[in-house]
Design a protein around this motif. Structure first.
Motif, PDB file in Angstrom:
ATOM      1  N   LEU A   1      -8.438   6.746   2.070  1.00  0.00           N
ATOM      2  CA  LEU A   1      -8.057   5.459   1.443  1.00  0.00           C
ATOM      3  C   LEU A   1      -7.627   4.606   2.497  1.00  0.00           C
ATOM      4  CD1 LEU A   1      -7.204   3.937  -0.885  1.00  0.00           C
ATOM      5  CD2 LEU A   1      -4.945   4.921  -0.650  1.00  0.00           C
ATOM      6  N   GLN A   2      -6.815   4.886   3.600  1.00  0.00           N
ATOM      7  CA  GLN A   2      -6.538   3.918   4.852  1.00  0.00           C
ATOM      8  C   GLN A   2      -8.095   3.624   5.473  1.00  0.00           C
ATOM      9  OE1 GLN A   2      -3.746   2.556   5.308  1.00  0.00           O
ATOM     10  NE2 GLN A   2      -4.524   1.424   7.161  1.00  0.00           N
TER      11      GLN A   2
ATOM     12  N   GLY B   1       0.737  -1.011  -0.130  1.00  0.00           N
ATOM     13  CA  GLY B   1       0.051   0.037   0.050  1.00  0.00           C
ATOM     14  C   GLY B   1       0.763   1.343  -0.063  1.00  0.00           C
ATOM     15  N   ILE B   2       2.160   1.285   0.371  1.00  0.00           N
ATOM     16  CA  ILE B   2       2.890   2.253   0.350  1.00  0.00           C
ATOM     17  C   ILE B   2       2.924   2.903  -1.034  1.00  0.00           C
ATOM     18  CG2 ILE B   2       5.156   0.789  -0.240  1.00  0.00           C
ATOM     19  CD1 ILE B   2       6.682   2.695   1.225  1.00  0.00           C
ATOM     20  N   VAL B   3       2.648   2.326  -2.188  1.00  0.00           N
ATOM     21  CA  VAL B   3       2.604   2.895  -3.506  1.00  0.00           C
ATOM     22  C   VAL B   3       1.777   3.956  -3.584  1.00  0.00           C
ATOM     23  CG1 VAL B   3       2.371   2.325  -5.927  1.00  0.00           C
ATOM     24  CG2 VAL B   3       3.493   0.880  -4.324  1.00  0.00           C
ATOM     25  N   PHE B   4       0.759   3.944  -2.831  1.00  0.00           N
ATOM     26  CA  PHE B   4      -0.574   4.896  -2.846  1.00  0.00           C
ATOM     27  C   PHE B   4      -0.534   5.872  -1.520  1.00  0.00           C
ATOM     28  CE2 PHE B   4      -1.851   1.468  -5.514  1.00  0.00           C
ATOM     29  CZ  PHE B   4      -1.840   2.095  -6.851  1.00  0.00           C
ATOM     30  N   LEU B   5       0.027   5.104  -0.479  1.00  0.00           N
ATOM     31  CA  LEU B   5      -0.231   6.076   0.679  1.00  0.00           C
ATOM     32  C   LEU B   5       0.728   6.921   0.930  1.00  0.00           C
ATOM     33  CD1 LEU B   5      -1.110   2.953   3.405  1.00  0.00           C
ATOM     34  CD2 LEU B   5      -2.737   4.842   2.042  1.00  0.00           C
ATOM     35  N   ALA B   6       1.997   6.558   0.383  1.00  0.00           N
ATOM     36  CA  ALA B   6       3.176   7.426   0.326  1.00  0.00           C
ATOM     37  C   ALA B   6       3.787   7.543  -1.002  1.00  0.00           C
ATOM     38  CB  ALA B   6       4.228   6.805   1.328  1.00  0.00           C
TER      39      ALA B   6
ATOM     40  N   GLY C   1       4.641   6.448 -15.623  1.00  0.00           N
ATOM     41  CA  GLY C   1       3.749   7.628 -16.268  1.00  0.00           C
ATOM     42  C   GLY C   1       2.429   7.905 -15.351  1.00  0.00           C
ATOM     43  N   ASN C   2       1.724   6.817 -15.350  1.00  0.00           N
ATOM     44  CA  ASN C   2       0.411   6.862 -14.835  1.00  0.00           C
ATOM     45  C   ASN C   2       0.489   5.769 -13.855  1.00  0.00           C
ATOM     46  OD1 ASN C   2      -2.419   6.424 -13.883  1.00  0.00           O
ATOM     47  ND2 ASN C   2      -3.011   7.419 -15.611  1.00  0.00           N
ATOM     48  N   LEU C   3       0.480   6.391 -12.649  1.00  0.00           N
ATOM     49  CA  LEU C   3       0.522   5.600 -11.235  1.00  0.00           C
ATOM     50  C   LEU C   3      -0.287   4.340 -11.132  1.00  0.00           C
ATOM     51  CD1 LEU C   3       2.330   4.920  -8.486  1.00  0.00           C
ATOM     52  CD2 LEU C   3       0.637   6.615  -7.348  1.00  0.00           C
ATOM     53  N   TYR C   4      -1.736   4.628 -11.556  1.00  0.00           N
ATOM     54  CA  TYR C   4      -2.657   3.883 -11.207  1.00  0.00           C
ATOM     55  C   TYR C   4      -2.840   2.791 -12.400  1.00  0.00           C
ATOM     56  CZ  TYR C   4      -3.825   7.541  -8.154  1.00  0.00           C
ATOM     57  OH  TYR C   4      -4.032   8.623  -6.973  1.00  0.00           O
ATOM     58  N   LEU C   5      -2.462   3.121 -13.563  1.00  0.00           N
ATOM     59  CA  LEU C   5      -2.639   2.077 -14.991  1.00  0.00           C
ATOM     60  C   LEU C   5      -1.166   1.261 -14.655  1.00  0.00           C
ATOM     61  CD1 LEU C   5      -4.033   4.309 -17.710  1.00  0.00           C
ATOM     62  CD2 LEU C   5      -5.190   2.354 -16.282  1.00  0.00           C
ATOM     63  N   ASP C   6      -0.303   1.895 -14.531  1.00  0.00           N
ATOM     64  CA  ASP C   6       0.960   1.043 -14.476  1.00  0.00           C
ATOM     65  C   ASP C   6       0.857  -0.023 -13.151  1.00  0.00           C
ATOM     66  OD1 ASP C   6       2.190   2.343 -16.407  1.00  0.00           O
ATOM     67  OD2 ASP C   6       3.174   3.765 -15.278  1.00  0.00           O
TER      68      ASP C   6
ATOM     69  N   LEU D   1      -7.752  -4.441  -7.048  1.00  0.00           N
ATOM     70  CA  LEU D   1      -8.789  -3.634  -6.498  1.00  0.00           C
ATOM     71  C   LEU D   1      -8.088  -2.210  -5.942  1.00  0.00           C
ATOM     72  CD1 LEU D   1     -10.980  -6.524  -4.661  1.00  0.00           C
ATOM     73  CD2 LEU D   1     -11.800  -5.139  -6.734  1.00  0.00           C
ATOM     74  N   LEU D   2      -7.086  -2.622  -5.051  1.00  0.00           N
ATOM     75  CA  LEU D   2      -6.391  -1.478  -4.561  1.00  0.00           C
ATOM     76  C   LEU D   2      -6.011  -0.285  -5.569  1.00  0.00           C
ATOM     77  CD1 LEU D   2      -4.763  -0.217  -2.210  1.00  0.00           C
ATOM     78  CD2 LEU D   2      -2.665  -1.493  -2.938  1.00  0.00           C
ATOM     79  N   SER D   3      -5.579  -0.574  -6.795  1.00  0.00           N
ATOM     80  CA  SER D   3      -5.485   0.519  -7.807  1.00  0.00           C
ATOM     81  C   SER D   3      -6.800   1.065  -7.998  1.00  0.00           C
ATOM     82  CB  SER D   3      -4.770  -0.226  -9.085  1.00  0.00           C
ATOM     83  OG  SER D   3      -5.651  -1.210  -9.638  1.00  0.00           O
ATOM     84  N   GLY D   4      -7.616   0.364  -7.993  1.00  0.00           N
ATOM     85  CA  GLY D   4      -9.287   1.206  -8.578  1.00  0.00           C
ATOM     86  C   GLY D   4      -9.516   1.820  -7.235  1.00  0.00           C
ATOM     87  N   VAL D   5      -9.490   1.601  -6.117  1.00  0.00           N
ATOM     88  CA  VAL D   5     -10.002   2.137  -4.717  1.00  0.00           C
ATOM     89  C   VAL D   5      -8.944   3.331  -4.641  1.00  0.00           C
ATOM     90  CG1 VAL D   5     -10.156   2.073  -2.362  1.00  0.00           C
ATOM     91  CG2 VAL D   5     -11.161   0.118  -3.614  1.00  0.00           C
ATOM     92  N   ALA D   6      -7.729   3.274  -4.841  1.00  0.00           N
ATOM     93  CA  ALA D   6      -6.623   4.464  -4.889  1.00  0.00           C
ATOM     94  C   ALA D   6      -6.970   5.462  -5.854  1.00  0.00           C
ATOM     95  CB  ALA D   6      -5.274   3.994  -4.897  1.00  0.00           C
TER      96      ALA D   6
END
Length: 554
Positions: free
Chosen positions: A264-265, A38-43, A373-378, A250-255
């Motif tokens: 998010l947390q 989760g650090i990818v999106f939380l931090a 480039g795109n955090l969520y899609l990548d 699911l995490l990428s979609g929720v983030a």
């Protein structure tokens, strides 16, 4: 006397009951994904620059666009090898001076901007993001950027420290109680992280969550593998781990939907309180109950399984016994893993493979999150490609063995990381493709590591080997954030060089392990020592058969 496996063959090895339990427990595996990566999106660290008082007012007065403001007021890239100069330093200029021009405000102060003095960001930073993260809230950039690494290392340290204690609780008090207790504590700590008011509190809650969260995942893994028959155990184990990949998707979609880290947390923590419903949905493991001599409960659970699977209750359940090996009652020592030359070599190789797998798997996820480039899609695409790895394993594991496919997976992952070094960051589709190729191969290896231990180590030290290698895996996770983010400060391609070397060496070392195809599990130290050895051909000898006949009259 019949064993649990014998009874499962009659009441159903993978019937309706097991399928419901499997789908229910897979939610645990999916919920573990946000804790693990989760650090990818939380931090996440967005583009940032020094907050300079007066710049906003000057920009408004002059009618600058954001591009104009950056061009006029933010320093350039700086010298080669200098870590993020434009993000960590700003011009020592009083932007409130009325004499500053709107065309080129710094032209009147120096003929060349490089001659202007630069200083640290004394007033904080401006972040270019639509959301927030712990980085933007606590300003974990520049001199404090290492605190992001520590944030992720703490959860892996928790995994490492908690594995022994949680394992004892599961064996002493039962898998179900361990699952419920760790799920509840993990959910509470997840909520506390969302409301933490300072970095130290956040770090403490993250460490404590690591202590229990992996225990929740492991309890679910043990429960489902103990509910099914022997022939379905490997398939169920692999698919349970692939539920983790569903959690990544699911995490990428929720983030993406919730870009603010506190909300998010909460979104990933609050649903885990529903795992307390397992008290009514999932029974205790009959194998564990039998080991505790609680046969009455075992009979009730087996009757329930038979009823759910549409089978008639069995009459001989009172004679149920637990198959035990005498060696399991003994206590192996760490030295037993290194007692003979071949055993020593195989143990070192297995430890390196587990360590490398953790570093490469987590490292690539973090590297994509920091450079994509795109955090969520990548993140989504790189997680999606893990599914083919599971299907490949299920289709080929009984035909090709484990060693050669695992060696090939490590070699391909290392080679892909090496090629990524020479590709421009502008060609995002090619970088994503190579990263996805690496993830497929790493997932393939990650799902096979436990099986290889069962084929290489003999039964007396098998569980100890899994524990030691799992600890090396957690240690790899502890140092990975520091390796990735600190090396990226020197050069963004430097972590990829490390990954390539680790992967290629892992591929070569895997080939030193004995092939598992057509090999029975070693039961003794002699079996483990002789794995892969080719019997020496017998020397050519000529045997003369002398036929004698009895003479009459002698």
């Amino acid at each position: 006397m019949p064993t649990v496996d014998d009874i499962l063959e009659q009441v159903g090895e993978f019937g309706r009951f097991q399928k419901q339990a499997f789908l229910t427990l897979c939610l645990l595996s999916a919920a573990f994904a946000p804790i693990y990566v989760g650090i990818v999106f939380l931090a996440f660290t967005p583009d940032h620059r020094c907050l300079s008082p007066g710049v906003a007012e000057l920009s408004r007065r002059c009618g600058w666009s954001l591009a104009d403001e950056l061009n006029y007021t933010v320093p350039g890239p700086g010298a080669m090898g200098e870590a993020f100069p434009r993000q960590c330093r700003g011009y020592e200029v009083d932007w409130n001076r009325s004499a500053l021009s709107c065309v080129d405000p710094l032209a009147g102060l120096a003929t060349n901007r490089s001659h202007l003095p630069l200083g640290p960001c004394r007033h904080g930073w401006v972040y270019d993001t639509r959301g927030s993260s712990i980085v933007t809230e606590f300003n974990l950039v520049c001199d404090d950027s290492w605190k992001v690494d520590l944030f992720q290392s703490c959860v892996n340290l928790g995994f490492f420290l908690g594995s022994l204690g949680v394992g004892y609780i599961a064996d002493r008090f039962g898998r179900k109680l361990c699952l419920l207790a760790t799920s509840l504590i993990s959910a509470i700590l997840g909520v506390l992280m969302a409301v933490a008011q300072d970095y130290l509190s956040l770090l403490l809650f993250r460490l404590l969550q690591g202590l229990v969260s992996k225990g929740s995942w492991t309890s679910g893994y043990v429960l489902i593998t103990e509910f099914v028959g022997l022939g379905y155990r490997r398939t169920v184990a692999i698919l349970y781990q692939m539920a983790f990949t569903v959690g990544l998707l699911l995490l990428s979609g929720v983030a993406y939907t919730i870009p603010h880290w506190r909300w998010l947390q909460l979104a990933i923590s609050l649903p885990t309180f529903l795992f307390l419903l397992y008290y009514w949905c999932v029974p205790e493991s009959p194998r564990w109950l039998l080991s505790q001599k609680r046969n009455t409960q075992v009979i009730k659970i087996m009757d329930h399984i038979a009823q759910k699977n549409g089978k008639s209750p069995l009459a001989d359940l009172k004679m149920l016994s637990l198959e035990e090996d005498v060696t399991e009652k003994l206590s192996p020592s760490f030295a037993d893993l290194f007692r003979t030359p071949h055993l020593r070599k195989h143990t070192f190789i297995l430890m390196y493979l587990w360590f490398t797998s953790s570093v490469l798997y987590q490292g690539l996820i973090m590297h994509v999150g920091a450079t994509g480039g795109n955090l969520y899609l990548d993140f989504f695409y790189s997680a999606l490609v893990e599914f083919p790895a599971a299907f490949i394993i299920l289709a080929t594991i009984d035909r090709c063995g484990l060693i050669r496919p695992l060696a090939a997976s490590n070699l391909v992952a290392g080679a892909a990381c090496f090629v990524m070094i020479f590709i421009s960051h502008d060609i995002t589709w090619l970088l994503s493709s190579l990263c996805s190729c690496s993830r497929i191969r790493l997932t393939f290896g990650k799902l096979n590591h436990r099986d290889i231990i069962f084929f290489v180590l003999y039964i007396f030290i098998r569980n100890l080997g899994v524990m030691v290698c799992s600890s090396l895996c957690d240690l790899g996770g502890i140092i990975t954030p520091f390796l990735v983010f600190r090396l990226m400060e020197v050069w963004q391609g430097l972590p990829l060089i490390l990954f390539a070397v680790l992967g290629l060496v892992a591929g070569g070392m895997t080939l030193l392990l004995p092939e598992t195809e057509g090999v029975t599990l070693p039961e003794t130290i002699e079996d483990a020592e002789n794995l892969g050895r080719i019997a020496k051909p017998k020397e050519n000898m000529i045997y003369l058969q002398i036929q004698t006949s009895e003479r009459t009259g002698t």
